[in-house]
Design a protein around this motif. Structure first.
Motif, PDB file in Angstrom:
ATOM      1  N   VAL A  92      -3.052 -16.585   5.581  1.00 51.03           N
ATOM      2  CA  VAL A  92      -2.097 -15.912   4.706  1.00 51.03           C
ATOM      3  C   VAL A  92      -2.076 -14.449   5.144  1.00 51.03           C
ATOM      4  CG1 VAL A  92      -1.575 -15.208   2.350  1.00 51.03           C
ATOM      5  CG2 VAL A  92      -2.553 -17.459   2.782  1.00 51.03           C
ATOM      6  N   SER A  93      -0.924 -13.961   5.579  1.00 52.19           N
ATOM      7  CA  SER A  93      -0.791 -12.562   5.979  1.00 52.19           C
ATOM      8  C   SER A  93      -0.611 -11.709   4.737  1.00 52.19           C
ATOM      9  CB  SER A  93       0.409 -12.382   6.910  1.00 52.19           C
ATOM     10  OG  SER A  93       0.199 -13.083   8.104  1.00 52.19           O
ATOM     11  N   VAL A  94      -1.399 -10.638   4.635  1.00 50.99           N
ATOM     12  CA  VAL A  94      -1.388  -9.786   3.452  1.00 50.99           C
ATOM     13  C   VAL A  94      -1.082  -8.350   3.863  1.00 50.99           C
ATOM     14  CG1 VAL A  94      -2.787  -8.908   1.535  1.00 50.99           C
ATOM     15  CG2 VAL A  94      -3.099 -11.254   2.322  1.00 50.99           C
ATOM     16  N   PRO A  95      -0.094  -7.716   3.220  1.00 47.76           N
ATOM     17  CA  PRO A  95       0.153  -6.297   3.465  1.00 47.76           C
ATOM     18  C   PRO A  95      -0.960  -5.433   2.857  1.00 47.76           C
ATOM     19  CG  PRO A  95       2.105  -7.347   2.550  1.00 47.76           C
ATOM     20  CD  PRO A  95       0.968  -8.315   2.411  1.00 47.76           C
ATOM     21  N   TYR A  96      -1.276  -4.347   3.545  1.00 48.77           N
ATOM     22  CA  TYR A  96      -2.251  -3.367   3.075  1.00 48.77           C
ATOM     23  C   TYR A  96      -1.588  -1.999   3.078  1.00 48.77           C
ATOM     24  CZ  TYR A  96      -6.441  -6.302   3.321  1.00 48.77           C
ATOM     25  OH  TYR A  96      -7.385  -7.265   3.100  1.00 48.77           O
ATOM     26  N   VAL A  97      -1.939  -1.171   2.093  1.00 44.80           N
ATOM     27  CA  VAL A  97      -1.522   0.226   2.076  1.00 44.80           C
ATOM     28  C   VAL A  97      -2.763   1.049   2.358  1.00 44.80           C
ATOM     29  CG1 VAL A  97      -0.574   2.090   0.672  1.00 44.80           C
ATOM     30  CG2 VAL A  97       0.342  -0.209   0.448  1.00 44.80           C
ATOM     31  N   VAL A  98      -2.674   1.947   3.341  1.00 46.65           N
ATOM     32  CA  VAL A  98      -3.793   2.817   3.695  1.00 46.65           C
ATOM     33  C   VAL A  98      -3.583   4.139   2.968  1.00 46.65           C
ATOM     34  CG1 VAL A  98      -5.046   3.937   5.560  1.00 46.65           C
ATOM     35  CG2 VAL A  98      -3.970   1.709   5.945  1.00 46.65           C
ATOM     36  N   VAL A  99      -4.552   4.497   2.109  1.00 42.83           N
ATOM     37  CA  VAL A  99      -4.439   5.668   1.246  1.00 42.83           C
ATOM     38  C   VAL A  99      -5.538   6.665   1.598  1.00 42.83           C
ATOM     39  CG1 VAL A  99      -4.508   6.473  -1.150  1.00 42.83           C
ATOM     40  CG2 VAL A  99      -3.480   4.272  -0.613  1.00 42.83           C
ATOM     41  N   ARG A 100      -5.157   7.939   1.705  1.00 43.22           N
ATOM     42  CA  ARG A 100      -6.143   9.007   1.911  1.00 43.22           C
ATOM     43  C   ARG A 100      -6.623   9.490   0.556  1.00 43.22           C
ATOM     44  NH1 ARG A 100      -7.352  12.883   5.911  1.00 43.22           N
ATOM     45  NH2 ARG A 100      -5.661  12.103   7.187  1.00 43.22           N
ATOM     46  N   GLN A 101      -7.939   9.430   0.380  1.00 42.20           N
ATOM     47  CA  GLN A 101      -8.576   9.959  -0.822  1.00 42.20           C
ATOM     48  C   GLN A 101      -9.589  11.004  -0.373  1.00 42.20           C
ATOM     49  OE1 GLN A 101      -9.966   6.154  -2.487  1.00 42.20           O
ATOM     50  NE2 GLN A 101      -8.639   6.619  -4.218  1.00 42.20           N
ATOM     51  N   GLY A 102      -9.167  12.230  -0.328  1.00 42.60           N
ATOM     52  CA  GLY A 102     -10.013  13.286   0.210  1.00 42.60           C
ATOM     53  C   GLY A 102     -10.138  13.120   1.710  1.00 42.60           C
ATOM     54  N   ARG A 103     -11.362  12.895   2.193  1.00 44.08           N
ATOM     55  CA  ARG A 103     -11.593  12.700   3.633  1.00 44.08           C
ATOM     56  C   ARG A 103     -11.785  11.230   3.987  1.00 44.08           C
ATOM     57  NH1 ARG A 103     -16.114  16.931   5.201  1.00 44.08           N
ATOM     58  NH2 ARG A 103     -15.929  15.755   7.132  1.00 44.08           N
ATOM     59  N   VAL A 104     -11.535  10.337   3.039  1.00 48.72           N
ATOM     60  CA  VAL A 104     -11.759   8.907   3.241  1.00 48.72           C
ATOM     61  C   VAL A 104     -10.424   8.170   3.218  1.00 48.72           C
ATOM     62  CG1 VAL A 104     -12.832   6.849   2.243  1.00 48.72           C
ATOM     63  CG2 VAL A 104     -14.044   9.015   2.185  1.00 48.72           C
ATOM     64  N   LEU A 105     -10.276   7.199   4.120  1.00 45.30           N
ATOM     65  CA  LEU A 105      -9.121   6.309   4.104  1.00 45.30           C
ATOM     66  C   LEU A 105      -9.531   5.002   3.435  1.00 45.30           C
ATOM     67  CD1 LEU A 105      -7.659   6.789   7.693  1.00 45.30           C
ATOM     68  CD2 LEU A 105      -6.882   7.819   5.561  1.00 45.30           C
ATOM     69  N   THR A 106      -8.765   4.587   2.460  1.00 42.72           N
ATOM     70  CA  THR A 106      -9.045   3.369   1.725  1.00 42.72           C
ATOM     71  C   THR A 106      -7.919   2.374   1.966  1.00 42.72           C
ATOM     72  OG1 THR A 106     -10.166   4.657   0.014  1.00 42.72           O
ATOM     73  CG2 THR A 106      -9.509   2.421  -0.556  1.00 42.72           C
ATOM     74  N   ASP A 107      -8.272   1.142   2.315  1.00 50.89           N
ATOM     75  CA  ASP A 107      -7.298   0.076   2.513  1.00 50.89           C
ATOM     76  C   ASP A 107      -7.158  -0.704   1.210  1.00 50.89           C
ATOM     77  OD1 ASP A 107      -8.716  -0.649   5.756  1.00 50.89           O
ATOM     78  OD2 ASP A 107      -7.230   0.835   5.194  1.00 50.89           O
ATOM     79  N   VAL A 108      -5.940  -0.775   0.693  1.00 47.17           N
ATOM     80  CA  VAL A 108      -5.686  -1.466  -0.568  1.00 47.17           C
ATOM     81  C   VAL A 108      -4.817  -2.693  -0.284  1.00 47.17           C
ATOM     82  CG1 VAL A 108      -4.740  -1.268  -2.891  1.00 47.17           C
ATOM     83  CG2 VAL A 108      -5.795   0.723  -1.814  1.00 47.17           C
ATOM     84  N   PRO A 109      -5.348  -3.908  -0.505  1.00 48.73           N
ATOM     85  CA  PRO A 109      -4.548  -5.114  -0.255  1.00 48.73           C
ATOM     86  C   PRO A 109      -3.512  -5.320  -1.355  1.00 48.73           C
ATOM     87  CG  PRO A 109      -6.684  -5.724  -1.122  1.00 48.73           C
ATOM     88  CD  PRO A 109      -6.708  -4.227  -0.936  1.00 48.73           C
ATOM     89  N   LEU A 110      -2.347  -5.783  -0.956  1.00 49.50           N
ATOM     90  CA  LEU A 110      -1.291  -6.154  -1.896  1.00 49.50           C
ATOM     91  C   LEU A 110      -1.168  -7.679  -1.851  1.00 49.50           C
ATOM     92  CD1 LEU A 110       1.289  -3.382  -0.987  1.00 49.50           C
ATOM     93  CD2 LEU A 110      -0.447  -3.361  -2.785  1.00 49.50           C
ATOM     94  N   ASP A 111      -2.100  -8.341  -2.519  1.00 53.30           N
ATOM     95  CA  ASP A 111      -2.222  -9.798  -2.442  1.00 53.30           C
ATOM     96  C   ASP A 111      -0.974 -10.529  -2.920  1.00 53.30           C
ATOM     97  OD1 ASP A 111      -4.846  -9.638  -1.448  1.00 53.30           O
ATOM     98  OD2 ASP A 111      -5.631  -9.380  -3.481  1.00 53.30           O
ATOM     99  N   GLY A 112      -0.277  -9.961  -3.881  1.00 52.36           N
ATOM    100  CA  GLY A 112       0.920 -10.610  -4.395  1.00 52.36           C
ATOM    101  C   GLY A 112       2.054 -10.673  -3.388  1.00 52.36           C
ATOM    102  N   LEU A 113       1.980  -9.855  -2.329  1.00 48.92           N
ATOM    103  CA  LEU A 113       3.019  -9.845  -1.304  1.00 48.92           C
ATOM    104  C   LEU A 113       2.643 -10.677  -0.089  1.00 48.92           C
ATOM    105  CD1 LEU A 113       4.086  -6.088  -1.377  1.00 48.92           C
ATOM    106  CD2 LEU A 113       4.865  -7.987  -2.798  1.00 48.92           C
ATOM    107  N   GLY A 114       1.474 -11.266  -0.106  1.00 49.94           N
ATOM    108  CA  GLY A 114       1.032 -12.078   1.029  1.00 49.94           C
ATOM    109  C   GLY A 114       1.726 -13.425   1.072  1.00 49.94           C
ATOM    110  N   TRP A 115       1.773 -13.989   2.284  1.00 52.23           N
ATOM    111  CA  TRP A 115       2.372 -15.324   2.433  1.00 52.23           C
ATOM    112  C   TRP A 115       2.008 -15.882   3.799  1.00 52.23           C
ATOM    113  CZ3 TRP A 115       3.340 -18.619  -0.968  1.00 52.23           C
ATOM    114  CH2 TRP A 115       4.148 -19.730  -0.729  1.00 52.23           C
ATOM    115  N   PHE A 116       2.196 -17.165   3.963  1.00 55.75           N
ATOM    116  CA  PHE A 116       1.959 -17.847   5.228  1.00 55.75           C
ATOM    117  C   PHE A 116       3.000 -17.400   6.249  1.00 55.75           C
ATOM    118  CE2 PHE A 116       0.689 -20.586   1.727  1.00 55.75           C
ATOM    119  CZ  PHE A 116      -0.635 -20.827   2.046  1.00 55.75           C
TER     120      PHE A 116
END
Length: 154
Positions: A92-116
């Motif tokens: 299942v391919s899942v989109p991720y949004v990469v967010v900068r929080q200070g000096r750290v990059l956080t990957d946030v999965p958008l599971d509801g948008l995933g699909w085969f």
């Protein structure tokens, strides 16, 4: 969210909604068709399962507007903090949004948008919509990483 909010619902939201309908049908049929007290208990359990699954499906939708995007666990995030949009390939391919929080990059999965369908399927199309809202960033293919809370920004 100040302006005109938009909501993206992916195929997983629809599938979760169908599961919620199944729970409700199970609850109603149990309540009507089975003898008491078992029918009553299964009916209440089915209706509760339907409500909880509906809540899950509604929580999997992605809301955004011109100011930013609402992400799971992070809440409202300004577009300036969004560093990129990626698609994690797999069964299942899942989109991720990469967010900068200070000096750290956080990957946030958008599971509801995933699909085969791989990284060029429906998940990619939905990720393109988010990237366009973020200012026209390109959508990349996410390399498989070990689960980590974040990584340092360059």
């Amino acid at each position: 969210m100040d302006g005109q909010a938009r909501i993206i619902s992916g195929p997983m939201v629809a599938v979760t909604g169908l599961v919620a309908v199944g729970w409700v049908v199970l609850g109603v049929l149990s309540f009507v068709g089975l003898p008491r007290p078992g029918g009553l208990l299964l009916g209440v359990a089915g209706l509760l399962g339907g409500l909880l699954t509906t809540w899950l499906a509604l929580g999997m939708r992605v809301r955004y507007d011109e100011a930013g995007i609402v992400l799971p666990r992070l809440g409202q995030v300004a577009w300036e903090q969004v560093q990129g949009v990626q698609v994690q390939p797999g069964l299942v391919s899942v989109p991720y949004v990469v967010v900068r929080q200070g000096r750290v990059l956080t990957d946030v999965p958008l599971d509801g948008l995933g699909w085969f369908g791989g990284p060029d399927g429906v998940a990619r199309t939905l990720a393109d919509t988010i990237a366009e809202a973020a200012g026209g960033a390109d959508v990349g293919v996410r390399e498989h990483r070990a689960r980590a809370r974040g990584r340092r920004a360059a």
